[in-house]
Design a protein around this motif. Structure first.
Motif, mmCIF file in Angstrom:
data_model
loop_
_atom_site.group_PDB
_atom_site.id
_atom_site.type_symbol
_atom_site.label_atom_id
_atom_site.label_comp_id
_atom_site.label_asym_id
_atom_site.label_seq_id
_atom_site.Cartn_x
_atom_site.Cartn_y
_atom_site.Cartn_z
ATOM 1 N N LEU A 18 1.055 -1.331 -0.608
ATOM 2 C CA LEU A 18 0.317 0.067 -0.262
ATOM 3 C C LEU A 18 1.130 1.681 0.225
ATOM 4 O O LEU A 18 1.016 2.276 -0.872
ATOM 5 N N LYS A 19 1.998 1.210 0.912
ATOM 6 C CA LYS A 19 2.878 2.388 0.635
ATOM 7 C C LYS A 19 3.733 2.921 -0.547
ATOM 8 O O LYS A 19 4.155 3.825 -0.137
ATOM 9 N N SER A 20 3.753 1.344 -1.148
ATOM 10 C CA SER A 20 4.009 1.984 -2.244
ATOM 11 C C SER A 20 3.348 2.603 -3.367
ATOM 12 O O SER A 20 3.949 2.797 -5.062
ATOM 13 N N LYS A 21 2.195 2.124 -2.822
ATOM 14 C CA LYS A 21 1.213 2.648 -4.264
ATOM 15 C C LYS A 21 1.217 4.347 -4.034
ATOM 16 O O LYS A 21 0.797 4.837 -5.301
ATOM 17 N N TYR A 22 1.905 5.183 -4.131
ATOM 18 C CA TYR A 22 1.574 6.555 -3.685
ATOM 19 C C TYR A 22 2.791 6.385 -4.291
ATOM 20 O O TYR A 22 4.205 6.469 -3.889
ATOM 21 N N ILE A 23 2.673 7.958 -5.276
ATOM 22 C CA ILE A 23 4.067 8.191 -6.295
ATOM 23 C C ILE A 23 3.746 10.246 -6.199
ATOM 24 O O ILE A 23 2.416 9.838 -6.786
ATOM 25 N N SER A 24 4.635 10.511 -5.976
ATOM 26 C CA SER A 24 4.910 11.916 -5.819
ATOM 27 C C SER A 24 5.129 12.480 -8.011
ATOM 28 O O SER A 24 5.411 11.679 -9.004
ATOM 29 N N LEU A 25 4.499 13.334 -8.040
ATOM 30 C CA LEU A 25 4.749 13.898 -9.189
ATOM 31 C C LEU A 25 5.988 13.563 -10.969
ATOM 32 O O LEU A 25 6.245 13.320 -11.338
ATOM 33 N N ASP A 26 6.995 14.218 -9.269
ATOM 34 C CA ASP A 26 8.341 14.523 -9.967
ATOM 35 C C ASP A 26 8.858 12.750 -10.350
ATOM 36 O O ASP A 26 9.198 12.032 -11.343
ATOM 37 N N ASP A 27 8.798 11.951 -9.240
ATOM 38 C CA ASP A 27 8.467 10.310 -9.651
ATOM 39 C C ASP A 27 8.056 9.772 -10.834
ATOM 40 O O ASP A 27 8.710 9.374 -11.226
ATOM 41 N N THR A 28 6.897 10.466 -10.229
ATOM 42 C CA THR A 28 5.656 10.613 -11.822
ATOM 43 C C THR A 28 6.672 10.337 -13.632
ATOM 44 O O THR A 28 6.717 9.916 -13.806
#
Length: 315
Positions: free
Chosen positions: A120-130
């Motif tokens: 679940l914690k790996s499901k958040y992704i920042s805009l910069d990382d995207t």
């Protein structure tokens, strides 16, 4: 074959096996069609990624399906687990699986919850990382700027219907204007990275998939698809899957949308130093058009698991 699926073409060997299973189970037609769609929506992409039928999945691969369901619904997750259990058991009974082990039976509730929290914690992704992911993905022969643009639009919180309806005229002065009929219902701030990617994607006239070359539709839409074909949800989801899987990432449309929501919640937290339920309610209401009054509740639960150090005041 059930009537509702007779028009489906290009069904691969994995889906053919699902048809055999469902036909043998003796369900009524509507149930068969619903279960078949469940296979397609929640399982088939994993079969394509691992290049093997669900019946041959290892325990770890089954866990990946269970914890990666793009839904908040516990009921849906339970239904998919039950479907997998029944499908694997069916092929064990017919001698198609050498080890005769139904690995779903070995995944206990505690392990599922533990794995679920980590994933679940790996499901958040920042805009910069995207952005970093899409730039790297462009080096893959299967990924182009249109695929990457769709990923970024999803990361800006745009739903499937919003992505396929936005036109170039809706992007003005550093904002995407999302309309309902002719009225602007929300505005999303963008930057030069988005505009550069939009320019590159807009210049594309065709793309290659497998051994075929397809022409993009000629339209004023930002996200374009194959000429004379509707841009269906499954096709858009495959664009995202193609980009993310090229970088060994398991991020879905729902994950990208929710990451945007959580960014907005974090902005409030950084200003106030704490959060309350109404903060989630207002963010969801502003960014998910047509959301009900209780829609925010699952976001609270998931957000607090992702960001356990954030202070949340329930009263």
């Amino acid at each position: 074959m059930f009537e509702g699926l007779k028009r489906e073409t290009n069904r691969d060997k994995f889906l053919q096996n699902k048809i055999i299973f469902l036909n043998d189970m003796g369900y009524k037609e509507s149930t068969c069609e619903n279960l078949y769609r469940m296979f397609k929506n929640y399982i088939h992409d994993f079969e394509l990624s691992y290049n093997k039928d669900l019946m041959n999945f290892k325990r770890s691969e089954l866990e990946n399906i269970i914890v990666s369901l793009a839904t908040f619904s516990i009921r849906t997750k339970a239904n998919v687990i039950s479907l997998i259990r029944g499908y694997v058991g069916y092929w064990i009974d017919r001698g198609a699986i050498n080890n005769n082990i139904n690995f779903v039976e070995l995944i206990n509730r505690e392990l599922m919850e533990e794995v679920n929290e980590v994933r679940l914690k790996s499901k958040y992704i920042s805009l910069d990382d995207t952005y970093r992911i899409v730039y790297k993905a462009l080096s893959s022969s299967d990924v182009n700027e249109m695929d990457c643009l769709i990923v970024i639009m999803a990361r800006y919180g745009l739903s499937y219907k919003e992505i396929i309806s936005i036109e170039k005229e809706d992007i003005k002065n550093g904002y995407i204007n999302v309309r309902k009929n002719t009225k602007v219902v929300k505005r999303i701030k963008i930057d030069n990275r988005f505009m550069n990617l939009l320019s590159e994607a807009s210049s594309l006239k065709e793309f290659t998939s497998g051994n075929k070359v397809y022409k993009y539709e000629r339209s004023n839409k930002v996200a374009r698809y194959i000429e004379d074909r509707p841009f269906r949800y499954g096709a858009l989801r495959k664009c995202i899957f193609k980009v993310m899987s090229s970088q060994d990432k398991d991020i879905t449309l729902a994950d990208l949308n929710k990451s945007y929501i959580y960014d907005k919640v974090l902005e409030i937290y950084n200003k106030k130093g704490f959060l309350i339920a109404n903060d989630f309610k207002e963010v969801v209401k502003a960014n998910i058009i047509g959301s009900g009054s209780s829609t925010y509740s699952p976001y609270v639960k998931e957000f607090l698991k992702m960001f356990p150090k954030v202070e949340y005041r329930s009263k």
